[in-house]
Design an enzyme around this catalytic site. Structure first.
Site, PDB file in Angstrom:
ATOM      1  N   CYS A 127       7.182  -5.984   8.317  1.00 38.25           N
ATOM      2  CA  CYS A 127       7.872  -7.241   8.059  1.00 38.25           C
ATOM      3  C   CYS A 127       7.289  -8.351   8.933  1.00 38.25           C
ATOM      4  O   CYS A 127       6.815  -8.100  10.039  1.00 38.25           O
ATOM      5  CB  CYS A 127       9.366  -7.212   8.316  1.00 38.25           C
ATOM      6  SG  CYS A 127      10.221  -5.905   7.450  1.00 38.25           S
ATOM      7  N   ARG A 158       1.906  -8.346   6.469  1.00 36.62           N
ATOM      8  CA  ARG A 158       2.787  -7.402   7.167  1.00 36.62           C
ATOM      9  C   ARG A 158       3.809  -6.745   6.235  1.00 36.62           C
ATOM     10  O   ARG A 158       4.508  -5.806   6.623  1.00 36.62           O
ATOM     11  CB  ARG A 158       3.546  -8.126   8.277  1.00 36.62           C
ATOM     12  CG  ARG A 158       2.652  -8.731   9.325  1.00 36.62           C
ATOM     13  CD  ARG A 158       3.478  -9.455  10.356  1.00 36.62           C
ATOM     14  NE  ARG A 158       4.327  -8.544  11.095  1.00 36.62           N
ATOM     15  CZ  ARG A 158       3.961  -7.874  12.171  1.00 36.62           C
ATOM     16  NH1 ARG A 158       2.740  -8.015  12.644  1.00 36.62           N
ATOM     17  NH2 ARG A 158       4.794  -7.076  12.783  1.00 36.62           N
ATOM     18  N   TRP A 209       8.875  -5.512   4.355  1.00 40.53           N
ATOM     19  CA  TRP A 209       8.324  -4.229   3.914  1.00 40.53           C
ATOM     20  C   TRP A 209       9.467  -3.256   4.109  1.00 40.53           C
ATOM     21  O   TRP A 209       9.874  -2.956   5.225  1.00 40.53           O
ATOM     22  CB  TRP A 209       7.134  -3.852   4.792  1.00 40.53           C
ATOM     23  CG  TRP A 209       6.405  -2.625   4.333  1.00 40.53           C
ATOM     24  CD1 TRP A 209       5.419  -2.556   3.393  1.00 40.53           C
ATOM     25  CD2 TRP A 209       6.598  -1.287   4.808  1.00 40.53           C
ATOM     26  NE1 TRP A 209       4.997  -1.256   3.246  1.00 40.53           N
ATOM     27  CE2 TRP A 209       5.700  -0.459   4.096  1.00 40.53           C
ATOM     28  CE3 TRP A 209       7.447  -0.698   5.742  1.00 40.53           C
ATOM     29  CZ2 TRP A 209       5.626   0.910   4.302  1.00 40.53           C
ATOM     30  CZ3 TRP A 209       7.369   0.669   5.949  1.00 40.53           C
ATOM     31  CH2 TRP A 209       6.455   1.454   5.241  1.00 40.53           C
ATOM     32  N   ASN A 219      12.660  -7.565  12.183  1.00 40.60           N
ATOM     33  CA  ASN A 219      11.523  -6.671  11.940  1.00 40.60           C
ATOM     34  C   ASN A 219      11.727  -5.455  12.833  1.00 40.60           C
ATOM     35  O   ASN A 219      11.791  -5.601  14.045  1.00 40.60           O
ATOM     36  CB  ASN A 219      10.227  -7.415  12.310  1.00 40.60           C
ATOM     37  CG  ASN A 219       9.014  -6.501  12.420  1.00 40.60           C
ATOM     38  OD1 ASN A 219       8.091  -6.790  13.150  1.00 40.60           O
ATOM     39  ND2 ASN A 219       8.994  -5.423  11.715  1.00 40.60           N
ATOM     40  N   GLY A 220      11.866  -4.276  12.220  1.00 35.14           N
ATOM     41  CA  GLY A 220      12.080  -3.076  13.023  1.00 35.14           C
ATOM     42  C   GLY A 220      13.116  -2.188  12.371  1.00 35.14           C
ATOM     43  O   GLY A 220      13.434  -2.354  11.194  1.00 35.14           O
ATOM     44  N   GLU A 230     -13.739   7.486   5.758  1.00 35.10           N
ATOM     45  CA  GLU A 230     -13.362   6.077   5.689  1.00 35.10           C
ATOM     46  C   GLU A 230     -13.606   5.512   4.277  1.00 35.10           C
ATOM     47  O   GLU A 230     -12.791   4.763   3.750  1.00 35.10           O
ATOM     48  CB  GLU A 230     -14.145   5.292   6.761  1.00 35.10           C
ATOM     49  CG  GLU A 230     -13.956   3.786   6.784  1.00 35.10           C
ATOM     50  CD  GLU A 230     -12.513   3.329   7.005  1.00 35.10           C
ATOM     51  OE1 GLU A 230     -11.637   4.148   7.269  1.00 35.10           O
ATOM     52  OE2 GLU A 230     -12.270   2.119   6.862  1.00 35.10           O
ATOM     53  N   LYS A 289     -10.687   3.921   1.921  1.00 34.54           N
ATOM     54  CA  LYS A 289     -10.770   2.552   1.377  1.00 34.54           C
ATOM     55  C   LYS A 289     -10.507   2.567  -0.123  1.00 34.54           C
ATOM     56  O   LYS A 289      -9.796   1.721  -0.650  1.00 34.54           O
ATOM     57  CB  LYS A 289     -12.144   1.918   1.612  1.00 34.54           C
ATOM     58  CG  LYS A 289     -12.502   1.487   3.002  1.00 34.54           C
ATOM     59  CD  LYS A 289     -11.801   0.249   3.487  1.00 34.54           C
ATOM     60  CE  LYS A 289     -10.496   0.555   4.126  1.00 34.54           C
ATOM     61  NZ  LYS A 289     -10.438   0.952   5.501  1.00 34.54           N
ATOM     62  N   GLU A 332      -6.709   3.428  -0.985  1.00 33.17           N
ATOM     63  CA  GLU A 332      -5.651   2.475  -0.656  1.00 33.17           C
ATOM     64  C   GLU A 332      -5.705   1.207  -1.491  1.00 33.17           C
ATOM     65  O   GLU A 332      -4.657   0.619  -1.744  1.00 33.17           O
ATOM     66  CB  GLU A 332      -5.632   2.151   0.840  1.00 33.17           C
ATOM     67  CG  GLU A 332      -6.860   1.453   1.350  1.00 33.17           C
ATOM     68  CD  GLU A 332      -6.816   1.242   2.856  1.00 33.17           C
ATOM     69  OE1 GLU A 332      -5.734   1.137   3.435  1.00 33.17           O
ATOM     70  OE2 GLU A 332      -7.897   1.180   3.457  1.00 33.17           O
ATOM     71  N   HIS A 365     -16.807  25.354   0.466  1.00 28.01           N
ATOM     72  CA  HIS A 365     -15.629  26.140   0.818  1.00 28.01           C
ATOM     73  C   HIS A 365     -14.397  25.690   0.033  1.00 28.01           C
ATOM     74  O   HIS A 365     -13.284  25.885   0.475  1.00 28.01           O
ATOM     75  CB  HIS A 365     -15.382  26.054   2.326  1.00 28.01           C
ATOM     76  CG  HIS A 365     -16.550  26.557   3.106  1.00 28.01           C
ATOM     77  ND1 HIS A 365     -16.836  27.897   3.249  1.00 28.01           N
ATOM     78  CD2 HIS A 365     -17.561  25.893   3.729  1.00 28.01           C
ATOM     79  CE1 HIS A 365     -17.941  28.044   3.960  1.00 28.01           C
ATOM     80  NE2 HIS A 365     -18.409  26.829   4.256  1.00 28.01           N
ATOM     81  N   LYS A 417       0.093  -4.197   6.760  1.00 28.12           N
ATOM     82  CA  LYS A 417      -1.019  -4.257   7.707  1.00 28.12           C
ATOM     83  C   LYS A 417      -0.708  -3.560   9.020  1.00 28.12           C
ATOM     84  O   LYS A 417      -1.544  -2.863   9.558  1.00 28.12           O
ATOM     85  CB  LYS A 417      -1.375  -5.720   7.943  1.00 28.12           C
ATOM     86  CG  LYS A 417      -2.596  -5.912   8.811  1.00 28.12           C
ATOM     87  CD  LYS A 417      -3.852  -5.552   8.076  1.00 28.12           C
ATOM     88  CE  LYS A 417      -5.073  -5.664   8.942  1.00 28.12           C
ATOM     89  NZ  LYS A 417      -6.168  -4.854   8.361  1.00 28.12           N
TER      90      LYS A 417
HETATM   91  C1  F6R Z   1      -6.698   1.406   6.436  1.00 27.86           C
HETATM   92  C2  F6R Z   1      -5.784   0.817   7.395  1.00 27.86           C
HETATM   93  C3  F6R Z   1      -4.846   1.716   8.103  1.00 27.86           C
HETATM   94  C4  F6R Z   1      -4.850   1.365   9.602  1.00 27.86           C
HETATM   95  C5  F6R Z   1      -3.769   2.175  10.340  1.00 27.86           C
HETATM   96  C6  F6R Z   1      -3.802   1.923  11.828  1.00 27.86           C
HETATM   97  O1  F6R Z   1      -7.507   0.433   5.860  1.00 27.86           O
HETATM   98  O2  F6R Z   1      -5.785  -0.357   7.611  1.00 27.86           O
HETATM   99  O3  F6R Z   1      -5.154   3.056   7.908  1.00 27.86           O
HETATM  100  O4  F6R Z   1      -6.114   1.654  10.111  1.00 27.86           O
HETATM  101  O5  F6R Z   1      -2.516   1.832   9.832  1.00 27.86           O
HETATM  102  O6  F6R Z   1      -3.580   0.584  12.116  1.00 27.86           O
HETATM  103  P1  F6R Z   1      -3.964  -0.042  13.512  1.00 27.86           P
HETATM  104  O7  F6R Z   1      -5.435   0.039  13.644  1.00 27.86           O
HETATM  105  O8  F6R Z   1      -3.464  -1.459  13.454  1.00 27.86           O
HETATM  106  O9  F6R Z   1      -3.275   0.781  14.555  1.00 27.86           O
END
Ligand code: F6R
Length: 611
Positions: A2, A27, A73, A99-100, A484, A488, A491, A507, A606
């Site tokens: 949020c 967020r 969120w 937020n929380g 990674e 990407k 998501e 395997h 985010k």
């Molecule tokens: C993937 C992504 C998430 C963050 C994860 C950790 O693209 O953005 O997997 O990497 O939520 O977030 P931080 O780095 O802010 O602790």
């Protein structure tokens, strides 16, 4: 999760808040709302993005010099108009943004129900505002005092701002566990989850600490803690360009951030690295520098993309420093009673610096005597503040929910840290150390070259955009890059993808391969090149479609595969900085072609400030 924004001063609050909410949409974006004081306390809220809220506000009379706003969120209660914030107390006197998570909200709600309170939403936040209002009414105390008493009874995490119908100059804000920044303007104050909604108006900010309550009343700010002890505010001047948080001509923030990488990697080395002089300076690691150099083992805790950066870092540190490294998901580490010895070194890697699991992992390691080095992108974030020492990644604000430039910046900083330890310990030859510094300095140029494959990647994306599954395979330093690349794609395009070490394919995952299956190999010319060539043959023998990321000039793999993407050669350890670029672009273009919301994928946010 949020995002929260609030304003009190001499300007119209609504436009400042709406613009701020748009900046904070990364967020959370399942509903948005605003509360203003205009002949009474009004609340407008709507399921969906801030744009839906704006449509709702169209034609309303919104004149108010004070207001609070929220982009959500969902944690408690599904995303709908009723559960959206702000929430109003049953008396109608107060509104709140939060937020929380209030963990003991059910018990508080029972108490309030017994007193005859009724609730319209399913949220913990509506319980909190009624609890505050109840204290205020029964004790006839100020709003600041009611908030203080309420927070002393609350278990959980919060950043809140409360406003009252009977006081047009009063905002009360507080934080514990969720970020809150106060912007100090000329006779005006701003509150927000991060500095991005504020910097257009002032660059003087105060990062509130946990258990602090900020009260602005008639133009005066007072900060106290929840024990009622007054605090001297520490006003910092922040240096953030507005341009850095706008799209700058790109269609999406993610694309802008992918393209920014030559610069962001350069920014993260600036002032730290001078290859010609053999100089590597990390100003944030001083007092504990010796402990780091002589660590007997290193733990890395992180989540998601940052965890992938941790995996690559494990390879750097073990190769150059000969120190054993363990990389842990923060969410597992915090609950599994790991063995930590006094003086163990823990690196916490986090773009946002606010990830709840990473913060909790730090707290548990710290309690057992570990020394914590924080590696964050967001300056002033919670992780940077609870760490003993650390380094910022200086990638600039990352707005796209999918992490791109933060990843390459994390690798760059961890590489510098590994080289510095190795040089001090003497586990790297002088000539190799200098060669690595020179090659690191060359990386921004190589990333620039890697970006040149964009059009070619668009063609591959068009060919595979309807695929239901993808496999990503790599070995050595390129194995975390495979993970990674798969993350990407998942998501932002909602295509199922798996990342594997290429040799593990036999395997299990090999059973998935048929003529429908795109397999992305990260197959650059490094120490495992011959092995990965065999792995490619295994996939081709089963008619899989192979997209290979290869070193420029390779002639062997291109003869075997369906699609080839060339990247420039570099040191093996630095390869991930270059090979991840085409994978970021591939996921981006596939998502755009599938009409997915690239910057705000469904169900994600985010910064994950809840566990
Ligand atoms: C993937 C992504 C998430 C963050 C994860 C950790 O693209 O953005 O997997 O990497 O939520 O977030 P931080 O780095 O802010 O602790």
């Amino acid at each position: 999760m949020c995002g929260i924004v609030a304003y009190v001063g001499h300007q119209e609050a609504a436009p400042i808040i709406i613009k701020g909410l748009k900046r904070l949409e990364y967020r959370g974006y399942d509903s948005a709302g605003i509360s203003l004081l205009n002949g009474g306390l009004h609340v407008y809220k709507k399921k969906g993005k801030v744009a839906e809220l704006e449509a709702l506000l169209d034609g309303e009379s919104l004149s108010s010099k004070i207001g609070i706003g929220h982009t959500r969120w969902a944690t408690h209660g599904e995303p709908n108009d009723t559960n959206a914030h702000p929430h109003r107390s049953a008396s109608g006197n107060l509104t709140i943004i939060h937020n929380g998570i209030i963990e003991n909200y059910a018990a508080l709600k029972q108490e309030l129900l017994k007193k005859g309170y009724t609730f319209t939403s399913e949220t913990d936040t509506e319980v909190l505002i009624n609890f505050i209002d109840d204290i205020r009414q029964h004790q006839q105390c100020s709003l600041g005092e009611a908030v203080r008493q309420a927070l002393n009874a609350v278990v959980g995490a919060y950043a809140i701002v409360v406003m009252a119908e009977d006081n047009p100059g009063l905002l009360v804000a507080a934080r514990k566990g969720s970020p809150l920044v106060v912007g100090v303007g000329n006779g005006e104050y701003f509150f927000a989850s991060d500095a991005t909604p504020i910097i257009e108006y002032t660059n003087e900010v105060i990062y509130l600490n946990d258990f602090e309550i900020a009260v602005v009343n008639d133009g005066r700010l007072v900060i106290k803690d929840t024990s009622d002890i007054e605090k001297t505010p520490y006003i910092q001047t922040i240096n953030m360009e507005l341009e850095a948080i706008e799209k700058g001509g790109f269609e999406h923030f993610m694309l802008k951030e992918i393209y920014e990488q030559p610069r962001s990697i350069g920014d993260c080395m600036r002032g730290r690295l001078n290859a010609a002089e053999g100089r590597l300076v990390l100003g944030g690691i001083r007092e504990y520098s010796n402990k780091l150099t002589h660590a007997e083992r290193i733990l890395i805790v992180a989540c998601g993309t940052s965890w992938h950066a941790g995996l690559v870092s494990e390879y750097f540190i073990e190769e150059f420093c000969r120190i054993p490294v363990e990389v842990e998901y923060a969410s597992e580490f915090r609950y599994r009673n790991p063995v930590i010895n006094e003086g163990d070194v823990v690196f916490a890697i986090s773009q946002s610096g606010e990830t709840a699991d990473t913060l909790a992992a730090i707290e548990s390691a710290k309690a057992k005597g570990a020394i914590i080095f924080g590696l964050c992108n967001v300056v002033g974030s919670s992780i940077s503040r609870v760490s003993h020492e650390g380094a910022y990644t200086h990638a600039g604000p990352e707005i796209g929910v999918a992490s791109t430039k933060a990843f390459t910046a994390q690798l760059t900083v961890m590489f510098m840290i590994a080289l510095r330890i190795a040089h001090r310990k003497g586990t790297i030859a002088e000539s190799k150390y200098h060669q690595m510094l020179v090659e690191l300095e060359n990386i921004p140029g190589k990333v620039e070259e890697a970006l040149a494959v964009d059009n070619q990647i668009k063609e591959i994306a068009a060919r595979y955009k309807e695929a239901r599954n993808f496999l990503y395979l790599g070995r050595g330093y390129n194995f975390p890059v495979a993970l990674e690349g798969a993350l990407k794609l998942k998501e932002i395009s909602y295509i199922h993808a798996e990342g594997y070490p290429a040799a593990e394919m036999k395997h299990g995952p090999i059973a998935l391969i048929d003529e429908e299956m795109p397999v992305v190999f990260i197959a650059t010319q490094d120490s495992s090149y011959d092995k990965i060539v065999s792995n490619i043959q295994e996939v081709k023998a089963r008619k899989g479609k192979v997209i290979a990321i290869v070193t420029q000039g390779d002639t062997v793999i291109p003869a075997m595969v369906d699609h080839v993407i060339e990247v420039p050669a570099t040191e093996e350890a630095l390869m991930p900085l270059v090979t991840v670029i085409p994978l970021q672009l591939l996921s981006y273009h596939i998502a755009v072609m599938r009409n997915c919301n690239v910057d705000q994928p469904r169900n994600l946010a985010k910064s994950v400030t809840v566990e």
